[in-house]
Enzyme design. Sequence first.
Site, PDB file in Angstrom:
ATOM      1  N   ASP A  32       0.762  -1.375  -0.083  1.00  0.00           N
ATOM      2  CA  ASP A  32       0.039  -0.099   0.078  1.00  0.00           C
ATOM      3  C   ASP A  32       0.909   1.394  -0.083  1.00  0.00           C
ATOM      4  O   ASP A  32       1.911   1.275   0.371  1.00  0.00           O
ATOM      5  CB  ASP A  32      -0.866  -0.065   1.340  1.00  0.00           C
ATOM      6  N   LYS A  56      -3.660   3.032  -2.695  1.00  0.00           N
ATOM      7  CA  LYS A  56      -4.993   3.617  -2.846  1.00  0.00           C
ATOM      8  C   LYS A  56      -5.094   5.013  -1.945  1.00  0.00           C
ATOM      9  O   LYS A  56      -5.879   4.822  -0.841  1.00  0.00           O
ATOM     10  CB  LYS A  56      -6.212   2.907  -2.663  1.00  0.00           C
ATOM     11  N   MET A  96      -7.958   9.918   8.961  1.00  0.00           N
ATOM     12  CA  MET A  96      -8.811  10.401   7.629  1.00  0.00           C
ATOM     13  C   MET A  96      -9.636  11.444   7.966  1.00  0.00           C
ATOM     14  O   MET A  96     -10.598  11.514   7.195  1.00  0.00           O
ATOM     15  CB  MET A  96      -9.262   9.405   6.880  1.00  0.00           C
TER      16      MET A  96
HETATM   17  N1  SAH Z   1      -3.884   0.870   8.972  1.00  0.00           N
HETATM   18  C1  SAH Z   1      -3.443   2.225   9.295  1.00  0.00           C
HETATM   19  C2  SAH Z   1      -4.538   3.350   8.785  1.00  0.00           C
HETATM   20  C3  SAH Z   1      -5.007   3.327   7.354  1.00  0.00           C
HETATM   21  S1  SAH Z   1      -6.049   4.483   7.277  1.00  0.00           S
HETATM   22  C4  SAH Z   1      -2.932   2.379  10.754  1.00  0.00           C
HETATM   23  O1  SAH Z   1      -3.044   1.446  11.435  1.00  0.00           O
HETATM   24  O2  SAH Z   1      -2.208   3.464  10.711  1.00  0.00           O
HETATM   25  C5  SAH Z   1      -4.792   6.013   6.506  1.00  0.00           C
HETATM   26  C6  SAH Z   1      -4.879   7.036   7.389  1.00  0.00           C
HETATM   27  O3  SAH Z   1      -4.117   6.872   8.648  1.00  0.00           O
HETATM   28  C7  SAH Z   1      -4.286   8.428   7.340  1.00  0.00           C
HETATM   29  O4  SAH Z   1      -5.286   9.318   6.262  1.00  0.00           O
HETATM   30  C8  SAH Z   1      -4.226   9.128   8.314  1.00  0.00           C
HETATM   31  O5  SAH Z   1      -5.134   9.679   8.921  1.00  0.00           O
HETATM   32  C9  SAH Z   1      -3.610   8.031   9.112  1.00  0.00           C
HETATM   33  N2  SAH Z   1      -2.018   7.828   9.032  1.00  0.00           N
HETATM   34  C10 SAH Z   1      -1.378   6.752   8.848  1.00  0.00           C
HETATM   35  N3  SAH Z   1      -0.144   6.874   8.919  1.00  0.00           N
HETATM   36  C11 SAH Z   1       0.357   8.007   9.411  1.00  0.00           C
HETATM   37  C12 SAH Z   1       1.273   8.793   9.760  1.00  0.00           C
HETATM   38  N4  SAH Z   1       2.551   8.323   9.772  1.00  0.00           N
HETATM   39  N5  SAH Z   1       1.059   9.811  10.534  1.00  0.00           N
HETATM   40  C13 SAH Z   1      -0.235  10.379  10.695  1.00  0.00           C
HETATM   41  N6  SAH Z   1      -1.453   9.788  10.285  1.00  0.00           N
HETATM   42  C14 SAH Z   1      -1.079   8.628   9.703  1.00  0.00           C
END
Ligand code: SAH
Length: 251
Positions: free
Chosen positions: A36, A58, A170
């Site tokens: 991803d 995505k 998000m």
């Molecule tokens: N599975 C992921 C989340 C996926 S949804 C997890 O557990 O972290 C994607 C969202 O995650 C982004 O839009 C943002 O809100 C958040 N996100 C993912 N990585 C991030 C990071 N390093 N810093 C801040 N927000 C993050």
Amino acid sequence: MQTGKVYLIGAGPGDPELMTLKAVRALGEADIVLVDDLVNRAVLAHVRPGARIIEVGKRGGCQSTPQAFIHLQMIQAAHAGHCVARLKGGDPFMFGRGGEEIEALRAAGIAVEVVSGVTAGIAAPATLGIPVTHRDWAPGVTFVTGHTRDGNSVNWAALAAARTTLVIYMGVKNLPEIVAQLLAAGMPATTPAAAVQSGTLGMQREVKATLTTLQAAMHAADIGSPAILVIGAVASLAAIDTFTEAAVKAA
Ligand code: SAH
């Protein structure tokens, strides 16, 4: 030929050192790796030479691989006897469509092993010293998306009443609407809030504000997606200067 298996792997929030030892081992076993776009490419150093790496990004609004096609690719590869690693940012079961993927794989009779990862919703606040729960400040934490399929399936009023820390994934685009709903439900305007973009990575940006100043603070600090928003008393523990409206006017 024996059917292969699929590892659903969490790559962690960004810092490659925040990936688990189990994820490193599983990546090293894989013949095919589907990645991803929020995954830090540095973790691909653990993929064995000769393995195939397929990018299936995505990001909201951009060109991305349809989910059904990702399912098909994994199913076909596993049926061909390959070991597949499905690599996702953070934890695979936290807003990562891991749930949809395990359903599709199980329906196809394929063995799946889930390798949990460190989720951004805990790790990004932690970089600032924000604990998502705290005995004195927050009896719990709610992980919630700010971007739902139908646009309004989150009951923000109920979340305001619950008084747990809100960790919003998000949420950048819909922040004005979220704030309006929380205020309407009686959450104090002065409730501490923080935003962290690209948490745990070198390019991390962060800001500390309140419920009503968060959006202007993010704008002033040039913070956008991907970001984690934290709303609740624990955000006051962020080890950065609090944003004030005066600061924006002075800038
Ligand atoms: N599975 C992921 C989340 C996926 S949804 C997890 O557990 O972290 C994607 C969202 O995650 C982004 O839009 C943002 O809100 C958040 N996100 C993912 N990585 C991030 C990071 N390093 N810093 C801040 N927000 C993050």
